[in-house]
Design a protein around this motif. Structure first.
Motif, PDB file in Angstrom:
ATOM      1  N   LEU A  15       0.860  -1.179   0.000  1.00 39.48           N
ATOM      2  CA  LEU A  15       0.000   0.000   0.000  1.00 39.48           C
ATOM      3  C   LEU A  15       0.896   1.228   0.000  1.00 39.48           C
ATOM      4  CD1 LEU A  15      -3.236   0.674   1.969  1.00 39.48           C
ATOM      5  CD2 LEU A  15      -1.368   2.331   2.108  1.00 39.48           C
ATOM      6  N   MET A  16       0.746   2.071  -1.021  1.00 43.13           N
ATOM      7  CA  MET A  16       1.546   3.291  -1.122  1.00 43.13           C
ATOM      8  C   MET A  16       0.714   4.501  -0.744  1.00 43.13           C
ATOM      9  SD  MET A  16       3.508   5.004  -4.439  1.00 43.13           S
ATOM     10  CE  MET A  16       4.995   3.997  -4.305  1.00 43.13           C
ATOM     11  N   LEU A  17       1.200   5.263   0.236  1.00 42.53           N
ATOM     12  CA  LEU A  17       0.562   6.501   0.642  1.00 42.53           C
ATOM     13  C   LEU A  17       1.183   7.671  -0.117  1.00 42.53           C
ATOM     14  CD1 LEU A  17       0.517   6.044   4.534  1.00 42.53           C
ATOM     15  CD2 LEU A  17      -1.494   6.108   3.047  1.00 42.53           C
ATOM     16  N   LEU A  18       0.361   8.423  -0.838  1.00 43.47           N
ATOM     17  CA  LEU A  18       0.820   9.651  -1.473  1.00 43.47           C
ATOM     18  C   LEU A  18       0.386  10.797  -0.577  1.00 43.47           C
ATOM     19  CD1 LEU A  18      -0.037   8.905  -5.218  1.00 43.47           C
ATOM     20  CD2 LEU A  18       2.120   8.543  -3.991  1.00 43.47           C
ATOM     21  N   GLY A  19       1.279  11.182   0.318  1.00 43.38           N
ATOM     22  CA  GLY A  19       0.969  12.094   1.412  1.00 43.38           C
ATOM     23  C   GLY A  19       1.097  11.309   2.697  1.00 43.38           C
ATOM     24  N   SER A  20       1.950  11.765   3.590  1.00 47.02           N
ATOM     25  CA  SER A  20       2.297  10.950   4.757  1.00 47.02           C
ATOM     26  C   SER A  20       2.217  11.731   6.059  1.00 47.02           C
ATOM     27  CB  SER A  20       3.713  10.377   4.583  1.00 47.02           C
ATOM     28  OG  SER A  20       3.782   9.594   3.413  1.00 47.02           O
ATOM     29  N   GLY A  21       1.189  12.576   6.178  1.00 48.33           N
ATOM     30  CA  GLY A  21       1.005  13.377   7.385  1.00 48.33           C
ATOM     31  C   GLY A  21       0.376  12.593   8.516  1.00 48.33           C
ATOM     32  N   GLU A  22      -0.226  13.325   9.476  1.00 48.42           N
ATOM     33  CA  GLU A  22      -0.781  12.681  10.665  1.00 48.42           C
ATOM     34  C   GLU A  22      -1.911  11.717  10.324  1.00 48.42           C
ATOM     35  OE1 GLU A  22      -0.315  15.883  10.262  1.00 48.42           O
ATOM     36  OE2 GLU A  22       0.985  16.624  11.867  1.00 48.42           O
ATOM     37  N   GLU A  26      -2.082   7.304  10.610  1.00 46.11           N
ATOM     38  CA  GLU A  26      -3.125   6.446  11.178  1.00 46.11           C
ATOM     39  C   GLU A  26      -3.589   5.396  10.159  1.00 46.11           C
ATOM     40  OE1 GLU A  26      -4.031   6.359  14.254  1.00 46.11           O
ATOM     41  OE2 GLU A  26      -2.992   8.169  14.937  1.00 46.11           O
ATOM     42  N   VAL A  27      -3.638   5.780   8.890  1.00 49.67           N
ATOM     43  CA  VAL A  27      -3.963   4.798   7.847  1.00 49.67           C
ATOM     44  C   VAL A  27      -2.881   3.725   7.788  1.00 49.67           C
ATOM     45  CG1 VAL A  27      -4.275   4.465   5.365  1.00 49.67           C
ATOM     46  CG2 VAL A  27      -5.315   6.437   6.483  1.00 49.67           C
ATOM     47  N   ALA A  28      -1.623   4.140   7.879  1.00 45.70           N
ATOM     48  CA  ALA A  28      -0.516   3.182   7.846  1.00 45.70           C
ATOM     49  C   ALA A  28      -0.600   2.192   9.003  1.00 45.70           C
ATOM     50  CB  ALA A  28       0.817   3.935   7.889  1.00 45.70           C
ATOM     51  N   ILE A  29      -0.928   2.681  10.188  1.00 44.70           N
ATOM     52  CA  ILE A  29      -1.052   1.800  11.356  1.00 44.70           C
ATOM     53  C   ILE A  29      -2.115   0.741  11.104  1.00 44.70           C
ATOM     54  CG2 ILE A  29      -1.809   1.713  13.763  1.00 44.70           C
ATOM     55  CD1 ILE A  29      -0.480   4.487  14.115  1.00 44.70           C
ATOM     56  N   GLU A  30      -3.274   1.158  10.591  1.00 41.11           N
ATOM     57  CA  GLU A  30      -4.352   0.210  10.331  1.00 41.11           C
ATOM     58  C   GLU A  30      -3.966  -0.777   9.224  1.00 41.11           C
ATOM     59  OE1 GLU A  30      -6.938  -0.335  12.083  1.00 41.11           O
ATOM     60  OE2 GLU A  30      -6.773   1.420  13.396  1.00 41.11           O
ATOM     61  N   VAL A  38       3.766  -1.020   3.896  1.00 38.38           N
ATOM     62  CA  VAL A  38       3.410   0.377   3.669  1.00 38.38           C
ATOM     63  C   VAL A  38       4.604   1.157   3.132  1.00 38.38           C
ATOM     64  CG1 VAL A  38       2.619   2.515   4.741  1.00 38.38           C
ATOM     65  CG2 VAL A  38       1.622   0.326   5.448  1.00 38.38           C
ATOM     66  N   ILE A  39       4.371   1.875   2.034  1.00 40.61           N
ATOM     67  CA  ILE A  39       5.377   2.735   1.430  1.00 40.61           C
ATOM     68  C   ILE A  39       4.862   4.160   1.542  1.00 40.61           C
ATOM     69  CG2 ILE A  39       6.671   3.271  -0.659  1.00 40.61           C
ATOM     70  CD1 ILE A  39       5.510   0.238  -1.407  1.00 40.61           C
ATOM     71  N   HIS A 303     -11.571   2.885   6.539  1.00 46.41           N
ATOM     72  CA  HIS A 303     -10.985   3.166   5.224  1.00 46.41           C
ATOM     73  C   HIS A 303     -10.198   1.955   4.723  1.00 46.41           C
ATOM     74  CE1 HIS A 303      -9.853   5.706   1.928  1.00 46.41           C
ATOM     75  NE2 HIS A 303      -8.594   5.876   2.307  1.00 46.41           N
ATOM     76  N   VAL A 304      -9.325   1.415   5.579  1.00 49.29           N
ATOM     77  CA  VAL A 304      -8.485   0.291   5.169  1.00 49.29           C
ATOM     78  C   VAL A 304      -9.319  -0.954   4.915  1.00 49.29           C
ATOM     79  CG1 VAL A 304      -6.657  -1.290   5.926  1.00 49.29           C
ATOM     80  CG2 VAL A 304      -6.410   1.180   6.289  1.00 49.29           C
ATOM     81  N   ARG A 305     -10.305  -1.220   5.755  1.00 45.90           N
ATOM     82  CA  ARG A 305     -11.163  -2.388   5.540  1.00 45.90           C
ATOM     83  C   ARG A 305     -11.925  -2.284   4.217  1.00 45.90           C
ATOM     84  NH1 ARG A 305     -10.049  -2.445  10.751  1.00 45.90           N
ATOM     85  NH2 ARG A 305     -10.472  -4.261  12.067  1.00 45.90           N
ATOM     86  N   ALA A 306     -12.411  -1.094   3.918  1.00 48.64           N
ATOM     87  CA  ALA A 306     -13.117  -0.907   2.649  1.00 48.64           C
ATOM     88  C   ALA A 306     -12.167  -1.098   1.461  1.00 48.64           C
ATOM     89  CB  ALA A 306     -13.759   0.472   2.609  1.00 48.64           C
ATOM     90  N   ILE A 307     -10.958  -0.560   1.577  1.00 44.97           N
ATOM     91  CA  ILE A 307      -9.960  -0.708   0.516  1.00 44.97           C
ATOM     92  C   ILE A 307      -9.672  -2.177   0.234  1.00 44.97           C
ATOM     93  CG2 ILE A 307      -7.502  -0.386  -0.008  1.00 44.97           C
ATOM     94  CD1 ILE A 307      -7.693   2.319   1.472  1.00 44.97           C
ATOM     95  N   LEU A 308      -9.582  -2.975   1.289  1.00 44.68           N
ATOM     96  CA  LEU A 308      -9.235  -4.390   1.154  1.00 44.68           C
ATOM     97  C   LEU A 308     -10.414  -5.258   0.718  1.00 44.68           C
ATOM     98  CD1 LEU A 308      -6.892  -4.884   4.261  1.00 44.68           C
ATOM     99  CD2 LEU A 308      -6.253  -4.548   1.864  1.00 44.68           C
ATOM    100  N   GLY A 309     -11.579  -4.645   0.587  1.00 47.91           N
ATOM    101  CA  GLY A 309     -12.733  -5.407   0.131  1.00 47.91           C
ATOM    102  C   GLY A 309     -13.513  -6.088   1.221  1.00 47.91           C
TER     103      GLY A 309
END
Length: 334
Positions: A15-22, A26-30, A38-39, A303-309
């Motif tokens: 999973l690549m995050l484009l933008g890595s703020g606060e 939290e998305v990365a942790i989940e 996580v990139i 968000h992450v659960r929805a992304i993963l289907g």
């Protein structure tokens, strides 16, 4: 159902995050709870999500060559934009090649600036919004302000966390507000939006999740903004069943138009029983930070659960909850 691998192995799921703020952190942790690699990508080093990601890159994300190069190099399973200032034309191109842009490249493109999403909502979908004009010069801003009347609201067409927003009360403030909006805009667009000032009773964020089994809504979140910046939010915000139902109808209408899977932060003004669309973010919202303590699944987990289907079960709200932003002043190297 997606097959999840192990980080740094051949079968890893990236999973690549484009933008890595606060919020990205939290998305990365989940994501890491599910074993995703996580990139984290951003325009500056040591961004919050970079501090916990398996790998990170510093690039100019508005540079299409740099952005496309890093995406092709990493070849992620999911590309998750977390900020507006991205070369979205690259995402549109890569999506046609099979890259998975969250929620879609179209939604990222349309919501990266206020012009795209306002035109979609107001003109294409017929959703109630404040009256507005776009201006590309102080002269056009003057004409728009005179037409709308004072006070009116000046915003860059692309900014984050309310930066560059200003309420003006007279023609004497035109030049200052123009310079303020352009200086605080993201990207290099020399354009602003001028909006009618609405005397609303309150404003809410309706977190809307598009997932494999349909659409789910979190209880409404009330919030206070000062100079366009989020300062406090609370959940649930009391509102009539009629107004809430109307907000949900509009949220479904606009998220259906954007498509994809993931969480959207849909903002509304409420005046009496009237619901007026304000803005939408195709990603977790700063006012939704309260969900870290108010719900069994935070906005980031959803968000992450929805992304993963994964399907989203009924969200359990623990009771009245609130969050407050701590606003730092000055600069520091620490």
């Amino acid at each position: 159902m997606i097959s999840l691998g192990t980080p740094h192995k051949n079968a890893t799921t990236k999973l690549m995050l484009l933008g890595s703020g606060e919020l990205g952190k939290e998305v990365a942790i989940e994501a890491q709870r599910f074993g995703l690699e996580v990139i984290a990508v951003d325009r500056y080093p040591n961004a919050p999500a970079m501090q916990i990601a398996q790998r990170s890159h510093v690039i100019t994300m508005t540079d299409p060559i740099a952005l496309e190069s890093i995406i092709r190099k990493e070849n992620p399973n999911f590309i998750v934009p977390e900020v507006e200032a991205i070369a979205t034309e690259v995402l549109l191109k890569l999506e046609t090649e099979g890259y998975n842009i969250i929620p879609t490249a179209k939604s990222t493109f349309l919501t990266m600036n206020r012009e795209g999403i306002r035109e979609l909502a107001s003109k294409e979908l017929g959703i109630p919004t404040s009256r507005y004009f776009f201006a590309s010069s102080p002269e056009e801003l003057t004409k728009a302000a005179n037409h709308l009347g004072f006070p009116c609201v000046i915003k860059p067409i692309m900014s984050s966390s309310g930066k560059g927003q200003k309420v003006i009360h007279s023609l004497e403030e035109i030049d200052e507000s123009w310079n303020y909006a352009i200086t605080n805009a993201r990207g290099d667009a020399q354009k602003i939006i001028v909006e009618e000032f609405i005397e609303f009773d309150y404003e809410i964020t309706l977190l809307t999740i598009r997932h494999s089994k349909g659409i789910t809504y979190c209880p409404p979140i009330g919030h206070i903004q000062i100079d366009g910046d989020y300062r406090e939010s609370w959940q649930p915000h009391p509102m009539s069943e009629k107004a809430l139902n109307q907000a949900q109808i509009i949220a479904k209408q606009i998220t259906d138009a954007l498509g994809g899977k993931g969480l959207f932060g849909v903002e509304f003004f409420i005046k009496n029983e009237s619901v007026i669309f304000s803005e939408i973010s195709p990603r977790p919202h700063d006012t939704g930070l309260v969900t870290l303590i108010s719900q069994d699944l935070s906005e980031f987990a959803l968000h992450v659960r929805a992304i993963l289907g994964f399907p989203i079960h009924e969200i359990h709200q623990f009771g009245p909850s609130a969050s407050c932003a701590i606003v730092a002043e000055g600069t520091s190297e620490n």
